[in-house]
Design an enzyme around this catalytic site. Sequence first.
Site, PDB file in Angstrom:
ATOM      1  CE1 TYR A 141       1.388 -35.912 -91.441  1.00  0.00           C
ATOM      2  CE2 TYR A 141      -0.962 -36.171 -91.131  1.00  0.00           C
ATOM      3  CZ  TYR A 141       0.196 -36.504 -91.793  1.00  0.00           C
ATOM      4  OH  TYR A 141       0.166 -37.414 -92.824  1.00  0.00           O
ATOM      5  CE  LYS A 192      11.076 -48.963 -89.962  1.00  0.00           C
ATOM      6  NZ  LYS A 192      11.064 -50.229 -90.722  1.00  0.00           N
ATOM      7  CG  ASP A 224       8.807 -51.835 -92.637  1.00  0.00           C
ATOM      8  OD1 ASP A 224       8.269 -52.149 -91.554  1.00  0.00           O
ATOM      9  OD2 ASP A 224      10.046 -51.901 -92.805  1.00  0.00           O
ATOM     10  CG  ASP A 248      -2.657 -39.194 -93.883  1.00  0.00           C
ATOM     11  OD1 ASP A 248      -3.637 -39.547 -94.557  1.00  0.00           O
ATOM     12  OD2 ASP A 248      -2.112 -38.091 -94.028  1.00  0.00           O
ATOM     13  CG  ASP A 252      -5.477 -42.106 -97.805  1.00  0.00           C
ATOM     14  OD1 ASP A 252      -6.569 -42.104 -97.210  1.00  0.00           O
ATOM     15  OD2 ASP A 252      -4.894 -41.058 -98.134  1.00  0.00           O
TER      16      ASP A 252
END
Length: 360
Positions: A141, A192, A224, A248, A252
Amino acid sequence: MTHRIAVLPGDGIGREVTAEAVKVLKAVTRQAGVTIELDEALVGGAAIDATGTPLPPATLELCRTARAIMFGSVGGPKWDALPQEQKPERGLLGLRKELDLYANLRPAKTFPMLVDSSPLKRSVVEGTDLMVIRELTGGLYFGEPRGIETFADGGARAVNTMAYTSREIERIVRIGFDVARKRRKKLASVDKANVLIVSQLWRDVTNRVATEFPDVTLEHVLVDNCAMELVARPTRFDTIVTENTFGDILSDEAAILVGSLGMLPSASLGGAVALYEPVHGTAPDIAGQGVANPIAAILSAGMLLKYSLELGSHADRVDAAVLRVLDQGYRTKDIAAAGTKVVGTAEMGDLVVKELEASA
């Protein structure tokens, strides 16, 4: 002492739910004998309409001088056509960057009376009580270079850069260990590392910091696999710490465990001023109808009491008041079920205040 609170309602239902959070904040601080000064300012789409920018200088200055910030939500289809750097969301991103709000704490706890509001099986979500700690000021971001370059043949290439320094990783991971130590002493660091070089550094730094917290059990989880486990075995997690983009998405996803985004509060910490906001967005489809769920905003106000005003016992009273209201069968539309009493945004806020006054 008077504590100055910046109130930034934002757009859509942000204005409606923030009003209820402020209502609760006023009631609790009055009962606690604490004086607060509430100053409202524009941010996001509302600020664009009034000033041409999503984060006006006056708003930023107010936030710099405040003890804490109550934030609603920003954005909506009205401003979708604006260039990326001028969208309402840049107001929130700008606050995070300017105030060094690098740590986002998002609890996800299943309320016993709302277990059946989740689309997942009761046997899966029952007993879930976890905290997602998301790094907020680095990664994709904010990384450079970023942008779109166009080619002579009409094609284009877009670039975002995921970048972290060891210092940025260390400070967020350290908060992860601190929080885990105060909970059930289990920390899952999500990365990751099997693909990303950034994640390899993340894992190395995390392992180094872990030596300072021998009482906390650390596990490394690939993002994942974490996404899968959150909806298959959420109770295996206690505290999760991860980078910006992964956090993020995962935080959620955790909303599905409690049945609604309208139930999830958050706190953004780091610098001298902290920001508190519900996890949900502006929900333009229901804005102005008075049906939005204000509980996430109210619980965010509870986090403000705990982390910024150091009124932990009163923050617990807010949580308990919300539980009592729900236990009496009151629900907003998003969490309603057969046999429950459906109420609007303002009425839900009034009910929580009523419970707070009854327990004072």
